[in-house]
Design an enzyme around this catalytic site. Structure first.
Site, PDB file in Angstrom:
ATOM      1  N   LYS A 131      15.511  -7.497  12.154  1.00 54.69           N
ATOM      2  CA  LYS A 131      16.060  -7.691  10.805  1.00 54.69           C
ATOM      3  C   LYS A 131      17.282  -8.627  10.845  1.00 54.69           C
ATOM      4  O   LYS A 131      17.497  -9.400   9.920  1.00 54.69           O
ATOM      5  CB  LYS A 131      16.420  -6.337  10.175  1.00 54.69           C
ATOM      6  N   TYR A 142      14.288  -2.889  16.085  1.00 53.37           N
ATOM      7  CA  TYR A 142      14.170  -2.940  14.620  1.00 53.37           C
ATOM      8  C   TYR A 142      15.368  -3.710  14.054  1.00 53.37           C
ATOM      9  O   TYR A 142      15.205  -4.655  13.284  1.00 53.37           O
ATOM     10  CB  TYR A 142      14.118  -1.519  14.046  1.00 53.37           C
ATOM     11  N   SER A 145       0.827  -1.215   0.000  1.00 55.05           N
ATOM     12  CA  SER A 145       0.000   0.000   0.000  1.00 55.05           C
ATOM     13  C   SER A 145       0.857   1.260   0.000  1.00 55.05           C
ATOM     14  O   SER A 145       0.345   2.356  -0.172  1.00 55.05           O
ATOM     15  CB  SER A 145      -0.909   0.009   1.236  1.00 55.05           C
ATOM     16  N   SER A 151      15.080  -6.799   4.137  1.00 56.30           N
ATOM     17  CA  SER A 151      15.716  -6.569   5.434  1.00 56.30           C
ATOM     18  C   SER A 151      16.095  -5.097   5.486  1.00 56.30           C
ATOM     19  O   SER A 151      15.286  -4.223   5.141  1.00 56.30           O
ATOM     20  CB  SER A 151      16.926  -7.501   5.566  1.00 56.30           C
TER      21      SER A 151
HETATM   22  N1  NAP Z   1      12.208   3.315   4.417  1.00 55.24           N
HETATM   23  C1  NAP Z   1      13.421   2.947   4.794  1.00 55.24           C
HETATM   24  O1  NAP Z   1      14.318   3.795   5.051  1.00 55.24           O
HETATM   25  C2  NAP Z   1      13.756   1.475   4.906  1.00 55.24           C
HETATM   26  C3  NAP Z   1      15.117   1.118   5.019  1.00 55.24           C
HETATM   27  C4  NAP Z   1      15.468  -0.220   5.116  1.00 55.24           C
HETATM   28  C5  NAP Z   1      14.483  -1.193   5.090  1.00 55.24           C
HETATM   29  N2  NAP Z   1      13.168  -0.842   4.975  1.00 55.24           N
HETATM   30  C6  NAP Z   1      12.176  -1.927   4.980  1.00 55.24           C
HETATM   31  O2  NAP Z   1      11.376  -1.860   3.819  1.00 55.24           O
HETATM   32  C7  NAP Z   1      10.119  -2.476   4.069  1.00 55.24           C
HETATM   33  C8  NAP Z   1       9.017  -1.568   3.551  1.00 55.24           C
HETATM   34  O3  NAP Z   1       8.994  -0.369   4.297  1.00 55.24           O
HETATM   35  P1  NAP Z   1       8.701   1.056   3.642  1.00 55.24           P
HETATM   36  O4  NAP Z   1       9.900   1.877   3.856  1.00 55.24           O
HETATM   37  O5  NAP Z   1       8.156   0.931   2.280  1.00 55.24           O
HETATM   38  O6  NAP Z   1       7.597   1.581   4.691  1.00 55.24           O
HETATM   39  P2  NAP Z   1       6.071   2.032   4.536  1.00 55.24           P
HETATM   40  O7  NAP Z   1       5.934   3.030   3.452  1.00 55.24           O
HETATM   41  O8  NAP Z   1       5.638   2.404   5.908  1.00 55.24           O
HETATM   42  O9  NAP Z   1       5.329   0.677   4.094  1.00 55.24           O
HETATM   43  C9  NAP Z   1       5.162  -0.392   4.975  1.00 55.24           C
HETATM   44  C10 NAP Z   1       4.170  -1.393   4.403  1.00 55.24           C
HETATM   45  O10 NAP Z   1       4.074  -2.488   5.323  1.00 55.24           O
HETATM   46  C11 NAP Z   1       2.707  -2.749   5.571  1.00 55.24           C
HETATM   47  N3  NAP Z   1       2.510  -3.271   6.923  1.00 55.24           N
HETATM   48  C12 NAP Z   1       2.953  -2.766   8.092  1.00 55.24           C
HETATM   49  N4  NAP Z   1       2.538  -3.544   9.111  1.00 55.24           N
HETATM   50  C13 NAP Z   1       1.833  -4.562   8.564  1.00 55.24           C
HETATM   51  C14 NAP Z   1       1.159  -5.698   9.079  1.00 55.24           C
HETATM   52  N5  NAP Z   1       1.089  -5.959  10.390  1.00 55.24           N
HETATM   53  N6  NAP Z   1       0.522  -6.548   8.206  1.00 55.24           N
HETATM   54  C15 NAP Z   1       0.565  -6.283   6.903  1.00 55.24           C
HETATM   55  N7  NAP Z   1       1.182  -5.246   6.331  1.00 55.24           N
HETATM   56  C16 NAP Z   1       1.799  -4.394   7.172  1.00 55.24           C
HETATM   57  C17 NAP Z   1       1.980  -1.432   5.355  1.00 55.24           C
HETATM   58  O11 NAP Z   1       0.651  -1.740   4.918  1.00 55.24           O
HETATM   59  P3  NAP Z   1      -0.709  -1.289   5.637  1.00 55.24           P
HETATM   60  O12 NAP Z   1      -0.370  -0.257   6.673  1.00 55.24           O
HETATM   61  O13 NAP Z   1      -1.525  -0.759   4.498  1.00 55.24           O
HETATM   62  O14 NAP Z   1      -1.246  -2.557   6.206  1.00 55.24           O
HETATM   63  C18 NAP Z   1       2.777  -0.810   4.219  1.00 55.24           C
HETATM   64  O15 NAP Z   1       2.278  -1.197   2.972  1.00 55.24           O
HETATM   65  C19 NAP Z   1      10.063  -2.749   5.581  1.00 55.24           C
HETATM   66  O16 NAP Z   1      10.307  -4.118   5.829  1.00 55.24           O
HETATM   67  C20 NAP Z   1      11.183  -1.885   6.134  1.00 55.24           C
HETATM   68  O17 NAP Z   1      11.726  -2.420   7.323  1.00 55.24           O
HETATM   69  C21 NAP Z   1      12.787   0.472   4.890  1.00 55.24           C
END
Ligand code: NAP
Length: 274
Positions: free
Chosen positions: A154, A150, A12, A136
Site C-alpha cells: 500500500k 500488506y 463482490s 489504499s
Molecule cells: N477491511 C479493512 O479493514 C480494510 C482497511 C483498509 C483498506 N482496505 C482495502 O480495501 C480494499 C477492499 O477490501 P475489503 O475490505 O472490501 O475486502 P474483501 O471483502 O475481502 O473484498 C476484496 C475484493 O477484492 C477482490 N479481489 C481479491 N483478489 C483479487 C484478484 N486477484 N483479482 C480480482 N479481484 C480480487 C475480491 O473479489 P473476488 O474474490 O470475488 O475475486 C473482493 O471483491 C482492499 O484494497 C483492502 O486492502 C480494507
C-alpha cells in the site's frame, strides 16, 4: 453527459460491493469485477436507472484485465470513474513469510492496481476526463508489524498514485487515494496467514496477539457503506484531494502523525500490535 460509467474492481464483497451499490443508486452504469463473475449477473435500481453488471477480472492477469476493460468499452464506449479497490491481506512476520507470498501480495495490491490503471488511462485521456480512486489503507501510511508486506504494497501504491496525479492532471484526469482504517468486510476472513501458525516460530506468541487484535478491530470497524459514501463524495468533488482517510479518528491519527515525534507513534503501534 447522459450516462456515467464506473468500473469498480473487487465488487463482490466489502468496500467494492458497497461502492458499486452506492454508485448504482446514484444512477451510474457500474461494472463491478470479481474473479468469480460469469458476466451475466445484473442488478438495477428502478429509481435512478443505474445498474451493476458483474464482470470477470483477475487483477493479477494482463489478459483478464484487458479483456474485462475491452468488454466495458464494447458496451459503453467510455469509463468515467475507476475505483481500484481489489485487494487482499497477508499476515506473518517478515522472517517467516516466503518471498512467494510477499510477491503475491504485491501482484494483487500494487501490480493489480497498476495493471487496471494502465489499461484505463488511454481511455480517459481520449475522453479528456476521468477519475481514478485507489483504495489504499491507513496501513499504507503507518506500517504495522506482521502486516509488513500488506503495508509495503500500500505504501508503494500511495507512491504510484502521488506521481500519477501530476502526470495525468493535464488530461483532466483526477487521482485520489482513499485510506480506510479497520472496516468490517470479508478482508479479515480472506486474509492469508502466511506463516507463524507454527508454534516453533520465535514470533509465534506476539504474532498471535497481534493478529487477534487486528481481527477484533476489523470486525468492530467501520461499515463498508461509510467508505462507499466517502468515495462518492470524492467522485463528485470538483477538486478532489490527493489523499483522504476514511473516518474522523483515522483523519486525526494521520494528522497527528505529521505533528508528533516519530517515537510516540512507534510506542503506540508497538503497544497495540506487538
Ligand atoms: N477491511 C479493512 O479493514 C480494510 C482497511 C483498509 C483498506 N482496505 C482495502 O480495501 C480494499 C477492499 O477490501 P475489503 O475490505 O472490501 O475486502 P474483501 O471483502 O475481502 O473484498 C476484496 C475484493 O477484492 C477482490 N479481489 C481479491 N483478489 C483479487 C484478484 N486477484 N483479482 C480480482 N479481484 C480480487 C475480491 O473479489 P473476488 O474474490 O470475488 O475475486 C473482493 O471483491 C482492499 O484494497 C483492502 O486492502 C480494507
Amino acid at each position: 453527459m447522459e450516462k456515467k460509467v464506473a468500473l469498480v474492481t473487487g465488487a463482490s464483497s466489502g468496500i467494492g460491493k458497497a461502492t458499486a451499490e452506492y454508485l448504482m443508486k446514484k444512477g451510474f452504469h457500474v461494472y463491478g469485477t470479481s474473479r468469480k463473475a460469469d458476466n451475466t449477473q445484473i442488478i438495477s435500481d428502478q429509481e435512478s436507472k443505474g445498474f451493476i453488471t458483474m464482470i470477470q477480472m483477475d487483477v493479477t492477469s494482463d489478459k483478464s484485465v484487458a479483456s474485462a476493460i475491452g468488454d466495458v468499452m464494447a458496451r459503453e464506449g467510455r469509463i468515467d470513474v475507476l475505483v481500484s479497490n481489489a485487494g487482499t491481506g497477508i499476515a506473518g512476520s517478515i522472517e517467516d513469510t516466503s518471498l512467494e507470498d510477499a510477491k503475491y501480495q504485491f501482484e494483487t495490491n500494487f501490480f493489480g492496481s497498476l495493471r487496471v490503471i494502465r489499461e484505463v488511462l488511454p481511455i480517459m485521456r481520449k475522453q479528456k476526463a476521468g477519475r481514478i480512486i485507489a483504495i489504499s489503507s491507513v496501513a499504507g501510511v503507518i506500517s504495522i508489524p506482521y502486516q509488513a508486506h500488506y503495508s509495503a504494497s500500500k505504501f508503494a501504491l500511495e507512491g504510484l498514485m502521488e506521481a500519477l496525479r501530476y502526470e495525468v492532471a493535464p488530461f483532466n484526469i483526477k487521482v485520489t487515494v482513499v485510506e480506510p482504517g479497520d472496516t468490517k468486510t470479508g478482508f479479515t476472513s480472506n486474509r492469508l496467514i502466511s506463516a507463524n501458525s507454527n508454534e516453533t516460530s520465535p514470533y509465534y506468541e506476539r504474532f498471535q496477539r497481534s493478529i487477534k487484535r487486528m481481527e477484533h478491530d476489523e470486525m468492530n470497524g467501520a461499515s463498508p457503506e461509510s467508505v462507499a459514501q466517502l468515495i462518492y463524495k470524492i467522485i463528485i468533488k470538483k477538486n478532489p484531494p490527493l489523499r483522504t482517510a476514511a473516518g474522523f479518528q483515522y483523519k486525526a491519527i494521520l494528522f497527528l502523525k505529521k505533528l508528533l515525534p516519530a517515537r510516540i507513534l512507534e510506542f503506540a503501534v508497538n503497544k497495540l500490535y506487538n
